[in-house]
Design a protein around this motif. Sequence first.
Motif, short mmCIF file in Angstrom:
data_model
loop_
_atom_site.label_atom_id
_atom_site.label_comp_id
_atom_site.label_asym_id
_atom_site.label_seq_id
_atom_site.Cartn_x
_atom_site.Cartn_y
_atom_site.Cartn_z
N ILE A 167 0.48 7.54 21.70
CA ILE A 167 -0.43 7.51 20.91
C ILE A 167 -0.30 8.11 19.54
O ILE A 167 0.09 9.27 19.45
CB ILE A 167 -1.78 8.34 21.54
CG1 ILE A 167 -2.27 7.59 22.71
CG2 ILE A 167 -2.88 8.11 20.33
CD1 ILE A 167 -1.67 7.82 24.01
N LEU B 4 2.69 10.38 26.84
CA LEU B 4 2.36 10.38 28.39
C LEU B 4 3.37 9.37 29.01
O LEU B 4 3.80 8.31 28.63
CB LEU B 4 1.10 9.96 28.76
CG LEU B 4 0.00 10.68 28.07
CD1 LEU B 4 -1.46 9.75 28.27
CD2 LEU B 4 -0.37 12.15 28.50
N ALA B 5 4.04 9.97 30.36
CA ALA B 5 4.98 9.24 30.93
C ALA B 5 4.81 9.62 32.42
O ALA B 5 4.88 10.50 32.96
CB ALA B 5 6.19 9.30 30.51
N GLY C 73 5.07 4.65 30.30
CA GLY C 73 4.98 5.52 29.43
C GLY C 73 3.88 5.01 28.34
O GLY C 73 3.61 3.82 28.38
N ALA C 74 3.39 5.89 27.56
CA ALA C 74 2.54 5.59 26.51
C ALA C 74 2.72 6.52 25.15
O ALA C 74 3.08 7.75 25.50
CB ALA C 74 1.02 5.34 26.74
N GLY D 261 2.50 1.34 24.70
CA GLY D 261 2.61 1.36 26.44
C GLY D 261 3.94 0.62 26.66
O GLY D 261 4.41 -0.36 25.99
N PHE D 262 4.66 1.21 27.61
CA PHE D 262 5.92 0.35 28.11
C PHE D 262 6.13 0.79 29.62
O PHE D 262 5.78 1.70 30.12
CB PHE D 262 7.13 1.08 27.20
CG PHE D 262 6.90 2.16 26.57
CD1 PHE D 262 6.42 2.53 25.49
CD2 PHE D 262 7.51 3.52 27.41
CE1 PHE D 262 6.26 3.85 24.83
CE2 PHE D 262 7.38 4.83 26.78
CZ PHE D 262 6.85 5.02 25.50
#
Lengths: 136, 137
Positions: free
Chosen positions: A90, A81-82, A87-88, A109-110
Amino acid sequence: VKGEAVEEHPNVERTRKALEAYGRRDFEEMGKYLSDDIVWHVGGYHQLSGDYRGRAAVLEYFKEAQARTGGTLTLETDEILANDRHGAVILRAVGERNGKKLDVRMAEGFRFDDRGRWEEYWAMANDQEAIDDFWK
Amino acid sequence: MTSGSSALHPNGQALLAAAAAYNSGDMNGLWNFLSDDIVWHMQGRHRFSGTHRGRDQVLAFMQGIKDFTASTATLEPVDVLASDKNVVVFMRLRAEHKGATLDVLRADCFVMNEQGRATEMFTLVDNQAAEDAFFAF
């Protein structure tokens, strides 16, 4: 808090490429996705826990984690996801070390810098004790 | 920051509603966000760390944080990423306890079920040592 589509954003594709580079152990390539002054938070209370500051330190951490696992540490992406800012990923992390097996689910996460590179990073795990024991 | 974009996934909206409920002391609002069998992994080595299982346990420890901080503990979402399966939220946790102040940036990941409720949660703060010290036993 803003909200937008986060499964089709260009930073999703950039993140996918960064993970693919990691999967190939191509840390030179991976480095292109990291900001110069990235701060990388590794949780837990093991030998590799703590903050890594700067691209060189983070890449050295990647290499050390691979070295300690005989190159077995692998990330299996479930979802990315971003948006423009964050962003992340999983994922499932698996690896072997000294006869011990690691198999945990994680979320990474970033925060992106203005060039879409990772500037700050958090690793979250569903079983921190297993990770601490693995690296002990 | 302001909210209100229609593009945010309903699971992300649910997370924001849960955080707002917690901040206002509305534990029922938080209840709605959690599944019966929620497993909540709280990082760190302090009085609230460990794995909390089930809605009752989670609500009890969240209330415990409120009590420990004289209701000063607040969650301030900075950004939310959400899909059908997951919600990742970056948020500030601020709290006070007997003159000490905690101010950390958390990254929390919630695994969501088909009813839009959280079934598992894992997390990391940007300064674990600060949180460990603040919530020390």
